[in-house]
Design an enzyme around this catalytic site. Structure first.
Site: not given
Ligand code: XMP
Length: 512
Positions: A56, A83-84, A170, A172, A224-230, A368
């Protein structure tokens, strides 16, 4: 996610917090990002196998620097401070944190003690990303130094008995070679995780718990046809079948054939209760003569809600409204908002207008890539699961200036050729977003012996991981040549094709 082993990630405001959570999940251990001041009671209730403190921007000596709850180091739960997080652990446990004269930034050679479990299997010398000003000058009592760099005497420390670990670098980020191995060692050597978090079990558990929660009540989903709503819709469908109704508002601003493809998958493949509303004319009427991008967004957002609302009214009261919220939305909404460059990036905003009792967000714990894996697990076709991001306002913000039916048709054809050739060249998985834009520039050309005065199509292709910044993609000339020649030959009213070679920033990905 009650039955999974859990790693809690305490968020001290670092820019890589989501990445830490992702890295943990990549090791098949479920992780959750929580505020830094989560109480001891809440921690106990969540019963994590381990805790990670993120980095942070604060200094432990700052007046209102973020602090964790007292007693966290006495719980007997392993803690890794990054780190922090390492500096805070040091400060609280009685070591000394000092301010360096200058910030150490960049990938740095780190000598490590590979007898520590944290560095099990490592060679002695490694390169990790350092990014700090304060550093641990003296480790607290009971701790041992286990790494150093030329300018940082305590780049890592451990207290084996109490299972407390700190690293100044870090692990990550990708520039830390073998960084994930440090996280893996923490999870498996120190926290004794088993690593049994899997998408298949997530899918089974979700379907079961959605069934229990919703029973034979009714749910409504805007598709909507997008990935998430599908993915959200199919998951719900597997749980409650015909008690789910999906409304797909086709605003006529989708890419070529996309509306039909969405219908094919949801109606024919999954037999989902689907209402498709062909509302193109309504949208085009509202958009007639509008040139300002923000105004276009606003009109489309409002009209979308209106159409959805009208259809939902026909169905009557539903018990649940399904939303495709995903984990980054959840984490980001908890943080400060950066300035609005373009509005309406997330098409949310439905709930106020619809008569429903509760929201259900089946993907709110997933990143995602995990949503995509869930989609594949559910049998959604790959081309839908790996669809590139597509903005809510659709082609309206890719036709520069005012929108007409004719312009939309030109753009759809040109865009479809571009996408086809990118796929033919095998580049579709490497380029994160690529599309055609219909500029409102007309220029002179010659075709056969005729003078032409027609539109210019711009091609845009970017490589990015977060869509906040990105580089223009170095598509091979031969591919660009083929796209250009096909577009001018096959699409009427286009006589020129240009390629956008600006990165973001200073340009944005979309042209409007
Ligand atoms: P920009 O153009 O801001 O785009 O660099 C970043 C990402 O956001 C998408 N985008 C939108 N998505 N509604 C959306 O749902 C919008 O109004 C919108 N504008 C941009 C863009 O496609 C890119 O992925």
């Amino acid at each position: 996610m009650k039955n999974n082993e859990l790693i809690l990630i305490l968020d001290f405001g670092g820019q890589y917090n989501q990445l830490i959570a992702r890295r943990v999940r990549e090791c098949n251990v479920y992780s959750e990002v929580v505020p830094f001041n989560i109480s001891i009671e809440e921690i106990k209730e969540k019963n994590p196998k381990g805790i990670i403190f993120t980095g942070g921007p604060a200094s432990v000596y700052g007046n209102d620097s973020p602090r964790c709850a007292d007693g966290i180091f006495e719980l007997g739960i392993p803690v890794l401070g990054i780190c922090y997080g390492m500096q805070l652990m040091t400060y609280i446990l009685g070591g000394n944190v000092a301010k360096a004269n200058k910030r150490e930034y960049g990938t740095t050679d780190v000598s490590i003690d590979n007898t520590s479990l944290l560095f099990k299997g490592f060679e002695n010398d490694n390169r990790f990303l350092m990014s700090h000003t304060d550093y641990v000058e003296t480790v607290p009592d009971g701790f041992k130094n286990i790494a150093s760099t030329l300018s940082c005497p305590n780049a890592a420390m451990e207290n084996v008995d109490k299972k407390l670990y700190g690293i100044q670098f870090h692990p990550e980020v990708n520039n830390s070679i073998n960084g994930t191995q440090v996280i893996r060692n923490f999870l498996f050597e120190i926290c004794n995780c088993k690593g049994d978090w899997q998408i298949a079990s997530f899918v089974d558990e979700s379907i079961k718990s959605l069934k229990e929660k919703i029973g034979d009540k009714k749910a409504l989903c805007a598709l909507s046809g997008g990935v998430d709503s599908s993915v959200a819709a199919v998951l719900l469908h597997k749980a409650i079948g015909k008690n789910l109704t999906c409304i797909f508002v086709d605003h006529g601003l989708l890419r070529k054939n996309e509306g039909d493809e969405v219908e094919e998958v949801f109606r024919n493949q999954f037999d989902i209760n689907l209402i498709r509303v062909n509302a193109k004319n309504r949208f085009l009427e509202k958009l007639a003569g509008v040139t300002d991008p923000e105004k276009k967004r606003k009109i489309i957002g409002e009209e979308f809600i209106r159409v959805f609302e009208e259809e939902a009214k026909k169905i009557g009261t539903v018990d649940f409204l399904v939303q495709g919220t995903i984990y980054p939305d959840v984490i980001e909404s908890g943080l400060g908002k950066s300035s609005v460059i373009k509005s309406h990036h997330n098409v949310g905003g439905l709930p106020d207008y619809i008569d429903f009792k509760e929201i259900v967000e089946p993907l709110r714990d997933l990143f995602k890539d995990e949503v995509r894996k869930t989609g594949l697990e559910l049998g959604i076709p790959e081309n839908l699961v790996y669809r590139q991001p597509f903005p809510g306002p659709g082609l309206a913000i890719r036709v520069i200036g005012d929108i007409t039916d004719e312009k939309l048709d030109i753009l759809k054809e040109a865009d479809s050729i571009f996408r086809e050739e990118i796929a033919n060249a095998g580049l579709h998985r490497n380029i994160n977003q690529y599309f055609a834009v219909l500029t409102n520039l007309k220029s002179v050309g010659v075709m056969g012996d005729e003078r032409t005065y027609d539109y210019t199509i711009a091609l845009r292709a970017v490589e990015t991981t977060d869509f906040m910044t990105g580089f223009w993609s170095k598509i091979p000339y031969e591919v660009l040549e083929k796209v250009s020649s096909r577009i001018v030959n096959e699409v009427n009213h286009v006589n020129r094709v240009v390629y956008d070679i600006t990165s973001k920033p200073p340009a944005t990905i979309e042209w409007e």
